[in-house]
Design an enzyme around this catalytic site. Structure first.
Site, PDB file in Angstrom:
ATOM      1  N   TYR A 159      14.749  -3.482  -0.308  1.00 40.10           N
ATOM      2  CA  TYR A 159      14.998  -4.622  -1.196  1.00 40.10           C
ATOM      3  C   TYR A 159      14.758  -5.953  -0.471  1.00 40.10           C
ATOM      4  O   TYR A 159      14.172  -6.884  -1.039  1.00 40.10           O
ATOM      5  CB  TYR A 159      16.423  -4.564  -1.752  1.00 40.10           C
ATOM      6  CG  TYR A 159      16.694  -3.316  -2.559  1.00 40.10           C
ATOM      7  CD1 TYR A 159      15.771  -2.848  -3.487  1.00 40.10           C
ATOM      8  CD2 TYR A 159      17.860  -2.577  -2.384  1.00 40.10           C
ATOM      9  CE1 TYR A 159      15.996  -1.687  -4.208  1.00 40.10           C
ATOM     10  CE2 TYR A 159      18.102  -1.413  -3.104  1.00 40.10           C
ATOM     11  CZ  TYR A 159      17.161  -0.975  -4.013  1.00 40.10           C
ATOM     12  OH  TYR A 159      17.380   0.173  -4.727  1.00 40.10           O
ATOM     13  N   GLU A 203      23.126  -2.990  -7.184  1.00 40.09           N
ATOM     14  CA  GLU A 203      24.143  -2.736  -6.166  1.00 40.09           C
ATOM     15  C   GLU A 203      23.635  -1.691  -5.192  1.00 40.09           C
ATOM     16  O   GLU A 203      22.905  -0.769  -5.594  1.00 40.09           O
ATOM     17  CB  GLU A 203      25.447  -2.197  -6.789  1.00 40.09           C
ATOM     18  CG  GLU A 203      26.253  -3.208  -7.564  1.00 40.09           C
ATOM     19  CD  GLU A 203      25.846  -3.259  -9.027  1.00 40.09           C
ATOM     20  OE1 GLU A 203      25.107  -2.338  -9.475  1.00 40.09           O
ATOM     21  OE2 GLU A 203      26.246  -4.205  -9.729  1.00 40.09           O
TER      22      GLU A 203
HETATM   23  C1  LIG Z   1      15.493   3.744  -0.788  1.00 34.47           C
HETATM   24  C2  LIG Z   1      14.240   4.492  -1.245  1.00 34.47           C
HETATM   25  C3  LIG Z   1      14.028   4.278  -2.742  1.00 34.47           C
HETATM   26  C4  LIG Z   1      13.030   3.940  -0.462  1.00 34.47           C
HETATM   27  O1  LIG Z   1      11.869   4.625  -0.939  1.00 34.47           O
HETATM   28  P1  LIG Z   1      10.645   4.947   0.046  1.00 34.47           P
HETATM   29  O2  LIG Z   1       9.547   5.479  -0.788  1.00 34.47           O
HETATM   30  O3  LIG Z   1      11.107   5.808   1.165  1.00 34.47           O
HETATM   31  O4  LIG Z   1      10.304   3.505   0.605  1.00 34.47           O
HETATM   32  P2  LIG Z   1       8.855   2.944   1.059  1.00 34.47           P
HETATM   33  O5  LIG Z   1       8.123   4.000   1.802  1.00 34.47           O
HETATM   34  O6  LIG Z   1       8.199   2.344  -0.127  1.00 34.47           O
HETATM   35  O7  LIG Z   1       9.307   1.825   2.086  1.00 34.47           O
HETATM   36  C5  LIG Z   1       9.304   0.446   1.749  1.00 34.47           C
HETATM   37  C6  LIG Z   1      10.095  -0.300   2.814  1.00 34.47           C
HETATM   38  O8  LIG Z   1      11.479   0.067   2.702  1.00 34.47           O
HETATM   39  C7  LIG Z   1      12.048   0.122   4.016  1.00 34.47           C
HETATM   40  N1  LIG Z   1      12.512   1.485   4.275  1.00 34.47           N
HETATM   41  C8  LIG Z   1      12.335   2.556   3.449  1.00 34.47           C
HETATM   42  N2  LIG Z   1      12.946   3.634   3.995  1.00 34.47           N
HETATM   43  C9  LIG Z   1      13.511   3.230   5.158  1.00 34.47           C
HETATM   44  C10 LIG Z   1      14.278   3.892   6.155  1.00 34.47           C
HETATM   45  N3  LIG Z   1      14.593   5.196   6.076  1.00 34.47           N
HETATM   46  N4  LIG Z   1      14.709   3.166   7.178  1.00 34.47           N
HETATM   47  C11 LIG Z   1      14.411   1.869   7.302  1.00 34.47           C
HETATM   48  N5  LIG Z   1      13.660   1.172   6.394  1.00 34.47           N
HETATM   49  C12 LIG Z   1      13.233   1.855   5.333  1.00 34.47           C
HETATM   50  C13 LIG Z   1      10.981  -0.279   4.989  1.00 34.47           C
HETATM   51  O9  LIG Z   1      11.084  -1.680   5.173  1.00 34.47           O
HETATM   52  C14 LIG Z   1       9.735   0.066   4.234  1.00 34.47           C
HETATM   53  O10 LIG Z   1       8.639  -0.701   4.607  1.00 34.47           O
HETATM   54  P3  LIG Z   1       7.712  -0.197   5.836  1.00 34.47           P
HETATM   55  O11 LIG Z   1       7.412   1.246   5.585  1.00 34.47           O
HETATM   56  O12 LIG Z   1       6.527  -1.102   5.728  1.00 34.47           O
HETATM   57  O13 LIG Z   1       8.533  -0.386   7.064  1.00 34.47           O
HETATM   58  C15 LIG Z   1      14.341   6.007  -0.903  1.00 34.47           C
HETATM   59  O14 LIG Z   1      14.653   6.132   0.467  1.00 34.47           O
HETATM   60  C16 LIG Z   1      15.368   6.749  -1.717  1.00 34.47           C
HETATM   61  O15 LIG Z   1      15.104   7.179  -2.847  1.00 34.47           O
HETATM   62  N6  LIG Z   1      16.552   6.921  -1.133  1.00 34.47           N
HETATM   63  C17 LIG Z   1      17.617   7.685  -1.767  1.00 34.47           C
HETATM   64  C18 LIG Z   1      18.076   7.026  -3.046  1.00 34.47           C
HETATM   65  C19 LIG Z   1      18.512   5.594  -2.823  1.00 34.47           C
HETATM   66  O16 LIG Z   1      19.174   5.270  -1.849  1.00 34.47           O
HETATM   67  N7  LIG Z   1      18.146   4.742  -3.798  1.00 34.47           N
HETATM   68  C20 LIG Z   1      18.528   3.350  -3.783  1.00 34.47           C
HETATM   69  C21 LIG Z   1      19.930   3.208  -4.267  1.00 34.47           C
HETATM   70  S1  LIG Z   1      20.430   1.495  -4.287  1.00 34.47           S
END
Ligand SMILES: CC(C)(COP(=O)(O)OP(=O)(O)OC[C@H]1O[C@@H](n2cnc3c(N)ncnc32)[C@H](O)[C@@H]1OP(=O)(O)O)[C@@H](O)C(=O)NCCC(=O)NCCS
Length: 154
Positions: free
Chosen positions: A122, A110
């Protein structure tokens, strides 16, 4: 001057001793973070709780629950200072691989409609949005829906 080479992050079992660091990240990145009790319950229930550390530093973690051939990704988090550098994608790959090894045919999760970063992660990974759970999450004023995403693991 030579660049500092870091070892790739390593997956490990989450232990009680990790929880202070886990909670520091959790409290920093969520408006409605999991509590210490939520993590303890997951550990005691035998869910797949993993940390993701690089050179000893906690970069992220996930909680995965398996039931009836389906994996439910309950929590996936990357510390703020490590976001947007591919760690979320790499950790999601680890979670999906673990679910597959455990015999799950699919993984679901979710996510808040307001969490566009997670939805982008995702979707790019191959998840499809399949449902909306009305009023699933607590929010600042009332409740917020959850979007349900799923990924086939074959
Ligand atoms: C969501 C989360 C896990 C993503 O982790 P991350 O290490 O920043 O993500 P990545 O660097 O591996 O990015 C992978 C892809 O996700 C997307 N993405 C990640 N962060 C993004 C942002 N702030 N805005 C838009 N797209 C984003 C992009 O498509 C990215 O690919 P790209 O860099 O080639 O464009 C991280 O932001 C996080 O921990 N957020 C807070 C907790 C959370 O929301 N967890 C999920 C709950 S369902």
């Amino acid at each position: 001057m030579s660049a500092v080479l870091k070892d790739p992050p390593q997956l490990a079992l989450m232990l009680d001793e990790d929880l202070a660091q886990v909670l520091a990240i959790e409290n920093a990145i969520y408006t409605h973070p999991w509590t210490h009790g939520n993590f303890i319950d997951s550990l005691r229930a035998g869910y797949d709780c993993r940390t993701w550390r690089q050179d000893g530093e906690l970069v992220g973690y996930f909680i995965l629950m398996l039931a009836a051939g389906e994996a439910h990704l309950l929590n996936l988090s990357i510390a703020a200072r490590h976001q947007r550098s591919g760690q979320g994608r790499a950790l999601l790959r680890e979670a999906a691989d673990l679910a597959r090894r455990r015999g799950a045919r699919s993984v679901f999760l979710e996510v808040r409609p307001s969490n566009l970063a997670a939805q982008a992660l995702y979707t790019r990974f191959g998840f499809r949005r399949i449902a909306v759970r009305r009023g699933y999450y607590p929010a600042h004023s009332g409740r917020e829906d959850a979007l349900v995403f799923t990924l086939a693991l074959q």
